[in-house]
Design a protein around this motif. Structure first.
Motif, PDB file in Angstrom:
ATOM      1  N   GLU A 118      21.990   0.992 -24.076  1.00 18.70           N
ATOM      2  CA  GLU A 118      22.191  -0.433 -24.307  1.00 18.70           C
ATOM      3  C   GLU A 118      23.464  -0.945 -23.602  1.00 18.70           C
ATOM      4  O   GLU A 118      23.453  -1.983 -22.969  1.00 18.70           O
ATOM      5  CB  GLU A 118      22.343  -0.583 -25.836  1.00 18.70           C
ATOM      6  CG  GLU A 118      22.283  -1.932 -26.391  1.00 18.70           C
ATOM      7  CD  GLU A 118      22.648  -1.896 -27.887  1.00 18.70           C
ATOM      8  OE1 GLU A 118      22.657  -2.955 -28.489  1.00 18.70           O
ATOM      9  OE2 GLU A 118      22.949  -0.797 -28.436  1.00 18.70           O
ATOM     10  N   PRO A 157      14.035   1.490 -30.601  1.00 21.67           N
ATOM     11  CA  PRO A 157      14.365   0.277 -31.343  1.00 21.67           C
ATOM     12  C   PRO A 157      15.526  -0.522 -30.736  1.00 21.67           C
ATOM     13  O   PRO A 157      15.435  -1.729 -30.593  1.00 21.67           O
ATOM     14  CB  PRO A 157      14.687   0.795 -32.744  1.00 21.67           C
ATOM     15  CG  PRO A 157      13.907   2.080 -32.843  1.00 21.67           C
ATOM     16  CD  PRO A 157      13.846   2.655 -31.462  1.00 21.67           C
ATOM     17  N   VAL A 158      16.611   0.137 -30.311  1.00 23.31           N
ATOM     18  CA  VAL A 158      17.746  -0.634 -29.775  1.00 23.31           C
ATOM     19  C   VAL A 158      17.416  -1.256 -28.419  1.00 23.31           C
ATOM     20  O   VAL A 158      17.937  -2.317 -28.073  1.00 23.31           O
ATOM     21  CB  VAL A 158      19.062   0.178 -29.602  1.00 23.31           C
ATOM     22  CG1 VAL A 158      19.765   0.346 -30.916  1.00 23.31           C
ATOM     23  CG2 VAL A 158      18.866   1.469 -28.878  1.00 23.31           C
ATOM     24  N   ALA A 179      14.315  -2.104 -27.284  1.00 23.72           N
ATOM     25  CA  ALA A 179      13.184  -3.036 -27.340  1.00 23.72           C
ATOM     26  C   ALA A 179      13.654  -4.489 -27.434  1.00 23.72           C
ATOM     27  O   ALA A 179      12.955  -5.405 -27.012  1.00 23.72           O
ATOM     28  CB  ALA A 179      12.290  -2.682 -28.524  1.00 23.72           C
ATOM     29  N   LYS A 180      14.884  -4.673 -27.946  1.00 20.81           N
ATOM     30  CA  LYS A 180      15.419  -6.030 -28.112  1.00 20.81           C
ATOM     31  C   LYS A 180      15.812  -6.643 -26.765  1.00 20.81           C
ATOM     32  O   LYS A 180      15.980  -7.838 -26.647  1.00 20.81           O
ATOM     33  CB  LYS A 180      16.676  -5.971 -28.999  1.00 20.81           C
ATOM     34  CG  LYS A 180      16.355  -5.639 -30.451  1.00 20.81           C
ATOM     35  CD  LYS A 180      17.617  -5.669 -31.303  1.00 20.81           C
ATOM     36  CE  LYS A 180      18.247  -4.299 -31.361  1.00 20.81           C
ATOM     37  NZ  LYS A 180      19.513  -4.121 -31.933  1.00 20.81           N
ATOM     38  N   ASP A 181      15.980  -5.790 -25.741  1.00 20.28           N
ATOM     39  CA  ASP A 181      16.473  -6.262 -24.443  1.00 20.28           C
ATOM     40  C   ASP A 181      15.312  -6.647 -23.543  1.00 20.28           C
ATOM     41  O   ASP A 181      14.515  -5.811 -23.143  1.00 20.28           O
ATOM     42  CB  ASP A 181      17.303  -5.139 -23.797  1.00 20.28           C
ATOM     43  CG  ASP A 181      18.128  -5.655 -22.638  1.00 20.28           C
ATOM     44  OD1 ASP A 181      17.616  -6.503 -21.872  1.00 20.28           O
ATOM     45  OD2 ASP A 181      19.281  -5.217 -22.518  1.00 20.28           O
ATOM     46  N   LYS A 182      15.251  -7.945 -23.182  1.00 16.86           N
ATOM     47  CA  LYS A 182      14.080  -8.397 -22.425  1.00 16.86           C
ATOM     48  C   LYS A 182      14.077  -7.889 -20.975  1.00 16.86           C
ATOM     49  O   LYS A 182      13.072  -7.995 -20.274  1.00 16.86           O
ATOM     50  CB  LYS A 182      13.940  -9.921 -22.488  1.00 16.86           C
ATOM     51  CG  LYS A 182      15.097 -10.691 -21.904  1.00 16.86           C
ATOM     52  CD  LYS A 182      14.824 -12.190 -21.987  1.00 16.86           C
ATOM     53  CE  LYS A 182      15.923 -13.069 -21.459  1.00 16.86           C
ATOM     54  NZ  LYS A 182      17.093 -12.519 -20.841  1.00 16.86           N
TER      55      LYS A 182
END
Ligand SMILES: Cc1cc2nc3c(=O)[nH]c(=O)nc-3n(C[C@H](O)[C@H](O)[C@H](O)COP(=O)(O)O)c2cc1C
Length: 338
Positions: free
Chosen positions: A125, A181-182, A184-187
């Motif tokens: 991330e 999970p961490v 997946a939030k990043d487009k």
């Protein structure tokens, strides 16, 4: 330093996040993510381990004895053994603040180098996850393989340049990371088309490895993109619940692309016998994840080198017991009922 001490130190230094179980099979840590566990029910991690255990080996000692050779060649380099440390990053998040990503990567990369194999480094991330791994590879004289998350194509190409500058012999991308999970939030993270993969592979003179392939169709697409090799991997069960085990999908993948690109595999490999089984199913090499992390937390680069030697010794012993003098002798005939 003996191995029991290393495990005890690891238990302390991992702050309880990893329980350093006798069998690292995903049971005690299921659903622990952040942490070292498998996603959701943990079934993908547990199945990786279980399906390897179910494979049995044919013993044969009637042969003309000659020296055993465990060496292999990949990415234009010769290695003592056909197994390597898998990329592991964001270690403060998943384990404990004993290491940052640079300290962890240095322990793994240097310990692997000392024992004749190579360590992969990871990405995450925050951009430091990648740059700290790169710094470890650089300080080991280029002896490490950076693994990039599936960012936008231009960003991946940019990161590959830093891997080249660090002197790495190859570079990888974990295409399955969108399931974390961490991440997946990043487009900016996600799937890549064959054209995207071709652009990435053609942007570098380094062998490009695609990590996170789980079907023959996926492997054929990677081949069509001109990629050097794949890692058959479900990210140690961390990206999707209820996948098959990696050793279950390996034979179809080997049938589809074997001999035309390099095939590595990871997930649940815990011993030299497991390495042998993966090679018998047609893999060219193997990555080991969590046990290398335990070694690094338990005793730094010295323990990483000791761990490599112990897995290598088990592999050699398995070859003696099955009449395989070199890695090319290991084929499906050594597996019982296969
Ligand atoms: C805590 C943790 C962090 C990981 N980080 C990365 C990473 O940054 N990049 C990557 O490609 N894989 C990463 N992985 C997946 C491993 O490279 C590997 O695919 C997996 O751990 C293999 O399964 P095993 O641990 O059962 O041997 C990570 C795994 C764990 C447990």
């Amino acid at each position: 330093m003996n191995y029991d001490q290393i495990l005890e130190n690891a238990r302390q230094n991992m702050g309880g996040r990893c329980l350093v179980c006798k069998d690292c099979n995903g049971l005690a840590c299921r659903g622990k993510l952040p942490g070292p566990g498998g996603k959701g029910s943990g079934s993908s991690f547990m199945r990786n381990y279980q399906k390897l255990q179910e494979l049995k080996i044919n013993m044969d000692l009637v042969y003309h004895k000659s020296p055993i050779n465990t060496q292999t060649e990949l990415f234009g380099k010769t290695f003592e053994y056909p197994f390597f440390a898998a990329p592991i990053s964001a270690v403060k998040l998943h384990y404990f603040d004993y290491y940052d990503d640079e300290g962890y990567s240095k322990a793994v990369v240097n310990g692997c180098k000392a024992s004749g194999v190579i360590g992969f480094t990871g990405d995450g991330e925050h951009k430091e996850c990648y740059t700290m791994g790169i710094s470890a590879v650089k300080s080991a004289g280029g002896w490490g393989i950076p693994t990039i998350k599936p960012w936008a194509v231009e960003d991946v190409i940019q990161k590959i340049k830093t891997a080249e500058e660090a002197g790495a012999p190859a570079v990888a991308m974990d295409i399955d990371a969108a399931g974390l999970p961490v991440m997946a939030k990043d487009k900016n993270i996600g799937a890549k088309s064959v054209e995207d993969l071709r652009r990435i592979a053609e942007s570098t003179r380094l062998p490009f490895i695609l990590k996170g392939v789980m079907t023959a169709e996926g492997a054929e697409k990677a081949l069509a993109a001109g990629i050097y090799g794949i890692v058959v991997s479900n990210h140690g069960g961390r990206v999707l619940d209820h996948t098959p085990a990696t050793v279950e999908v390996l034979p179809d993948i080997v049938k589809a692309v074997g001999g035309r690109m390099k095939i590595l595999i990871d997930g649940g490999i815990r011993s030299g016998i497991d390495v042998f089984k993966a090679l018998a199913l047609g893999a060219d090499g193997v990555l080991i994840g969590r046990p290398y992390a335990i070694a690094a937390y338990g005793g730094g680069e010295e323990a990483v080198a000791m761990y490599t030697e112990s897995i290598g010794a088990e592999l050699r012993q398995t070859m003696i017991m099955t009449g395989c003098q070199s890695l090319s002798d290991i084929d499906s005939s050594v597996l019982w009922n296969k």
